[in-house]
Design a protein around this motif. Structure first.
Motif, short mmCIF file in Angstrom:
data_model
loop_
_atom_site.label_atom_id
_atom_site.label_comp_id
_atom_site.label_asym_id
_atom_site.label_seq_id
_atom_site.Cartn_x
_atom_site.Cartn_y
_atom_site.Cartn_z
N UNK A 13 26.13 42.04 45.01
CA UNK A 13 27.22 41.89 46.12
C UNK A 13 27.43 40.46 46.43
N UNK A 14 26.29 39.52 46.46
CA UNK A 14 26.25 38.08 46.74
C UNK A 14 27.15 37.51 45.56
N UNK A 15 26.93 37.99 44.16
CA UNK A 15 27.80 37.37 43.28
C UNK A 15 29.23 37.69 43.41
N UNK A 16 29.35 39.01 43.90
CA UNK A 16 30.79 39.40 43.92
C UNK A 16 31.56 38.43 44.92
N UNK A 17 30.84 38.46 46.17
CA UNK A 17 31.33 37.63 47.23
C UNK A 17 31.59 36.22 46.73
N UNK A 18 30.63 35.64 45.93
CA UNK A 18 30.79 34.31 45.41
C UNK A 18 31.89 34.10 44.68
N UNK A 19 32.40 35.17 43.69
CA UNK A 19 33.60 34.81 42.81
C UNK A 19 34.76 35.29 43.68
N UNK A 20 34.84 35.97 44.93
CA UNK A 20 35.90 36.26 45.55
C UNK A 20 36.30 34.77 46.10
N UNK A 21 35.30 34.12 46.94
CA UNK A 21 35.61 32.75 47.56
C UNK A 21 35.90 31.79 46.51
N UNK A 22 35.31 31.65 45.16
CA UNK A 22 35.43 30.53 44.57
C UNK A 22 36.76 30.69 43.79
N UNK A 23 37.31 32.00 43.45
CA UNK A 23 38.30 32.26 42.81
C UNK A 23 39.76 32.67 43.63
N UNK A 24 39.39 32.73 44.89
CA UNK A 24 40.47 33.54 45.89
C UNK A 24 40.77 34.85 45.61
N UNK A 25 39.89 35.45 44.94
CA UNK A 25 40.07 37.12 44.67
C UNK A 25 39.68 37.45 43.50
N UNK A 26 39.27 38.50 43.18
CA UNK A 26 38.93 39.34 41.92
C UNK A 26 39.55 40.68 41.69
N UNK A 27 39.44 41.27 40.53
CA UNK A 27 40.17 42.30 40.21
C UNK A 27 38.83 43.28 39.84
N UNK A 28 39.02 44.49 39.91
CA UNK A 28 37.73 45.42 39.79
C UNK A 28 37.34 45.46 38.35
N UNK A 29 38.39 45.49 37.22
CA UNK A 29 38.09 45.67 35.81
C UNK A 29 37.45 44.37 35.45
N UNK A 30 37.76 43.36 36.09
CA UNK A 30 37.14 41.91 35.83
C UNK A 30 35.46 42.00 36.19
N UNK A 31 35.20 42.51 37.34
CA UNK A 31 33.88 42.72 37.70
C UNK A 31 32.95 43.68 36.98
N UNK A 32 33.57 44.90 36.57
CA UNK A 32 32.92 45.61 35.73
C UNK A 32 32.44 45.00 34.34
N UNK A 33 33.29 44.28 33.94
CA UNK A 33 33.09 43.60 32.76
C UNK A 33 32.08 42.32 32.82
N UNK A 34 32.07 41.94 33.99
CA UNK A 34 31.19 40.59 33.96
C UNK A 34 29.71 41.06 34.71
N UNK A 35 29.60 41.92 35.50
CA UNK A 35 28.58 42.77 35.99
C UNK A 35 27.76 43.74 35.16
N UNK A 36 28.55 44.35 33.93
CA UNK A 36 28.29 45.32 33.34
C UNK A 36 27.74 46.54 33.94
N UNK A 37 28.62 47.00 34.99
CA UNK A 37 28.34 48.02 35.86
C UNK A 37 29.67 49.02 35.75
N UNK A 38 29.64 50.12 36.32
CA UNK A 38 30.60 50.97 36.40
C UNK A 38 31.62 50.52 37.21
N UNK A 39 32.75 51.03 37.02
CA UNK A 39 34.18 50.78 38.16
C UNK A 39 33.71 51.60 39.56
N UNK A 40 33.01 52.62 39.60
CA UNK A 40 32.59 53.12 40.81
C UNK A 40 31.68 52.30 41.60
#
Length: 286
Positions: A13-40
């Motif tokens: 979650x800290x990595x997700x938050x860092x991406x949101x702050x750094x990029x101004x927003x993220x998409x779920x499908x981008x996070x699933x690919x980057x983190x290698x976890x499920x959409x859920x």
């Protein structure tokens, strides 16, 4: 299995938050690919971050919370954020305190957690502008036999001497303003434990409250050693008023949710970085 799959939920979650702050927003499908976890899994993480007020969920992803830099949450609201991290930080920070020291604790929920762990340290002199912190020590004195604070292992030592500054009360139950500033200016501390609203390489330490910023400046000037106690969500956050540069900080005590890139950046700028649960790290030459 990738390294991201082995991440603890808080680290992810800290990595997700860092991406949101750094990029101004993220998409779920981008996070699933980057983190290698499920959409859920990603959606559950975003739900948790949204409940904590860290991100705002939008269709297909998340964006930063549109919060004014002058907004200051109340003590109870802040207490509900990252309680496990604050407890870990408090334990690690308490280990830095020597018996008989004169220390200062600023306002905040992390310093409040720290106060509970300092009850085991004998013969402290504690100066604070936090009503909540002072109450921790006073409650311990009232319940201890003969005004003697209980120590670990069943021993007893002299209860802390507590000095509560006067001042005007903020939403986070800190006392600030000219009365508090005057009291702090006349004192000298071996160590200051400082809670912050935000910490960043560019803005340093910051708060949304202008009067609290001035009071914190006096705290920093009066301490031989400045220790910031802040969980990983504070990194990259900037409040309305900066009150100290990172160069004025001697150590940061944080938690394991802080991403590796942030750890590296902090370690380059501070003499000491303590990650709760890890061995203390020192910057090169520190």
């Amino acid at each position: 299995m990738s390294d991201h799959q082995n991440l603890l939920a808080e680290q992810r979650r800290a990595l997700i938050l860092d991406e949101v702050r750094r990029r101004g927003g993220v998409r779920v499908n981008e996070l699933t690919r980057r983190l290698s976890v499920s959409d859920m899994t990603v959606r559950r993480d975003l739900d948790v971050l949204a409940r904590q007020g860290m991100v705002e969920k939008v269709h297909g992803g998340a964006v930063p919370v549109a919060e004014a830099s002058s907004h200051e949450p109340g003590f109870e609201a802040k207490s509900s954020l990252e309680p496990g991290a604050k407890e870990s930080i408090a334990r690690a920070a308490a280990a830095l305190v020597a018996p008989g020291s004169a220390i200062a604790l600023s306002g905040g929920t992390t310093t409040f957690a720290l106060a509970h762990h300092l009850l085991d340290v004998p013969e402290l002199t504690v100066v604070t502008n936090s009503v909540r912190v002072a109450d921790v020590f006073h409650a311990a004195r009232r319940t201890a036999p003969g005004g003697v604070a209980p120590l670990a292992g069943g021993q007893h030592g002299a209860a802390a001497t507590v000095v509560l500054t006067g001042g005007v009360r903020t939403p986070s139950d800190s006392l600030v303003g000219p009365v508090a500033d005057q009291a702090i200016r006349s004192l000298h501390f071996d160590m200051l434990f400082l809670g912050v609203h935000g910490i960043s390489a560019e803005a340093g330490l910051s708060t949304p409250n202008l009067a609290e910023a001035e009071t914190n400046r006096h705290f920093v000037r009066s301490a031989r050693r400045v220790v910031v106690v802040a969980d990983h969500t504070k990194w990259g956050t900037v409040g309305l008023s900066s009150f100290a540069a990172l160069a004025e900080v001697d150590a940061l005590v944080t938690d394991a949710g802080l991403p590796a890139p942030a750890r590296a950046e902090i370690a380059e700028q501070l003499p000491e970085l303590v990650v709760a649960g890890d061995e203390p790290e020192s910057a090169p030459g520190g």
